[in-house]
Write a protein that holds these residues in place. Structure first.
Motif, PDB file in Angstrom:
ATOM      1  N   ASP A   1     -43.650  26.840  18.526  1.00 43.63           N
ATOM      2  CA  ASP A   1     -43.472  27.069  19.959  1.00 43.63           C
ATOM      3  C   ASP A   1     -42.583  26.005  20.590  1.00 43.63           C
ATOM      4  N   LEU A   2     -42.724  24.762  20.148  1.00 46.14           N
ATOM      5  CA  LEU A   2     -41.888  23.697  20.703  1.00 46.14           C
ATOM      6  C   LEU A   2     -40.422  23.931  20.344  1.00 46.14           C
ATOM      7  N   ASN A   3     -40.168  24.298  19.103  1.00 49.22           N
ATOM      8  CA  ASN A   3     -38.786  24.576  18.700  1.00 49.22           C
ATOM      9  C   ASN A   3     -38.209  25.753  19.489  1.00 49.22           C
ATOM     10  N   ALA A   4     -39.043  26.770  19.722  1.00 47.05           N
ATOM     11  CA  ALA A   4     -38.581  27.927  20.491  1.00 47.05           C
ATOM     12  C   ALA A   4     -38.321  27.542  21.945  1.00 47.05           C
ATOM     13  N   ALA A   5     -39.186  26.704  22.511  1.00 48.85           N
ATOM     14  CA  ALA A   5     -38.997  26.263  23.900  1.00 48.85           C
ATOM     15  C   ALA A   5     -37.707  25.457  24.036  1.00 48.85           C
ATOM     16  N   ARG A   6     -37.426  24.626  23.053  1.00 51.04           N
ATOM     17  CA  ARG A   6     -36.171  23.865  23.079  1.00 51.04           C
ATOM     18  C   ARG A   6     -34.969  24.809  22.990  1.00 51.04           C
TER      19      ARG A   6
ATOM     20  N   TRP B   1     -34.313  11.610  30.033  1.00 54.54           N
ATOM     21  CA  TRP B   1     -35.563  11.728  30.790  1.00 54.54           C
ATOM     22  C   TRP B   1     -36.710  12.066  29.874  1.00 54.54           C
ATOM     23  N   GLU B   2     -37.832  11.405  30.030  1.00 54.07           N
ATOM     24  CA  GLU B   2     -39.036  11.688  29.265  1.00 54.07           C
ATOM     25  C   GLU B   2     -40.198  11.811  30.228  1.00 54.07           C
ATOM     26  N   GLU B   3     -41.161  12.692  29.884  1.00 56.49           N
ATOM     27  CA  GLU B   3     -42.363  12.827  30.699  1.00 56.49           C
ATOM     28  C   GLU B   3     -43.145  11.530  30.632  1.00 56.49           C
TER      29      GLU B   3
ATOM     30  N   GLY C   1     -38.162  17.171  27.730  1.00 53.23           N
ATOM     31  CA  GLY C   1     -37.956  15.757  27.439  1.00 53.23           C
ATOM     32  C   GLY C   1     -37.091  15.561  26.210  1.00 53.23           C
ATOM     33  N   ALA C   2     -37.321  16.366  25.191  1.00 49.55           N
ATOM     34  CA  ALA C   2     -36.570  16.215  23.947  1.00 49.55           C
ATOM     35  C   ALA C   2     -35.134  16.674  24.089  1.00 49.55           C
ATOM     36  N   SER C   3     -34.887  17.630  25.000  1.00 48.98           N
ATOM     37  CA  SER C   3     -33.535  18.174  25.091  1.00 48.98           C
ATOM     38  C   SER C   3     -32.762  17.624  26.287  1.00 48.98           C
ATOM     39  N   SER C   4     -33.356  16.660  27.010  1.00 52.28           N
ATOM     40  CA  SER C   4     -32.695  16.132  28.200  1.00 52.28           C
ATOM     41  C   SER C   4     -31.474  15.305  27.823  1.00 52.28           C
TER      42      SER C   4
END
Length: 207
Positions: free
Chosen positions: A150-155, A204-206, A197-200
């Motif tokens: 899900d994280l990879n898909a969200a990115r 930027w990080e939470e 956060g990972a793709s900013s």
């Protein structure tokens, strides 16, 4: 002396009557055309044409063939047509021309690459008529693969929709809009935060 005007109807010629029996022959020809399009051979040809253009689940192909039958067959013919369709689908499954497991895997993988969440993938597979047991098997296999599916898909979705460039993630209101865009796709809040956060681009990080 008065002259009677000739009305248009006076000179109108009566339409020629159809020879007796023509109506019956027309009905017979229409019935023959309906049989031609709903015969086992015609249904198989239609199914192969469809599969040559699209991948499909068993239920999806069933819907396509029955829609064709409803357009061309009389109501009294439909039970027999359904039996033809069922027999055809059974043969296609036996020969592996139709395979819901393979279809679901391919569809789920494609959706995931485009940024679909597990929730959305489950919805899509159900809409295509894939059995619940197959849906769960496909999703469990994806969950067992390395990494967070899900994280990879969200990115992937964030990149495709350019969320990190459309919104200023350091601005709380803008960041909330970006998070809401991911939430509408079925991603959890934690996954959305991690994806942004990972793709900013600005680091930027939470907090």
């Amino acid at each position: 002396m008065t002259t009677r005007r000739r009305s248009r109807s006076d000179g109108a010629r009566a339409a020629p009557k159809a020879p007796e029996g023509d109506g019956d022959r027309n009905d017979e020809r229409a019935a023959e055309r309906a049989v031609d399009r709903t015969s086992p051979e015609a249904l198989q040809a239609a199914a192969l044409r469809y599969l040559n253009r699209y991948d499909a689940s068993v239920e999806q192909l069933r819907r396509v063939l029955l829609r064709q039958a409803q357009r061309h067959a009389a109501p009294a013919q439909l039970p027999e047509v359904r039996r033809h369709v069922d027999a055809l689908l059974a043969r296609f499954q036996e020969s592996r021309l139709l395979d819901d497991g393979r279809y679901a895997d391919t569809l789920a993988r494609g959706l995931r690459e485009r940024g679909a969440s597990t929730i959305r993938i489950r919805q899509k597979l159900r809409q295509r008529g894939v059995a619940e047991t197959i849906v769960e098997e496909v999703l469990q296999r994806a969950a067992s693969e390395p990494g967070d599916a899900d994280l990879n898909a969200a990115r992937a979705y964030a990149r495709r929709r350019r969320l990190t460039t459309r919104y200023d993630l350091t601005n709380p209101a803008e960041r909330q809009k970006a998070l809401a865009a991911l939430a509408r796709q079925g991603f959890s809040y934690g996954t959305a935060v991690a994806a942004l956060g990972a793709s900013s681009d600005d680091g930027w990080e939470e907090p």
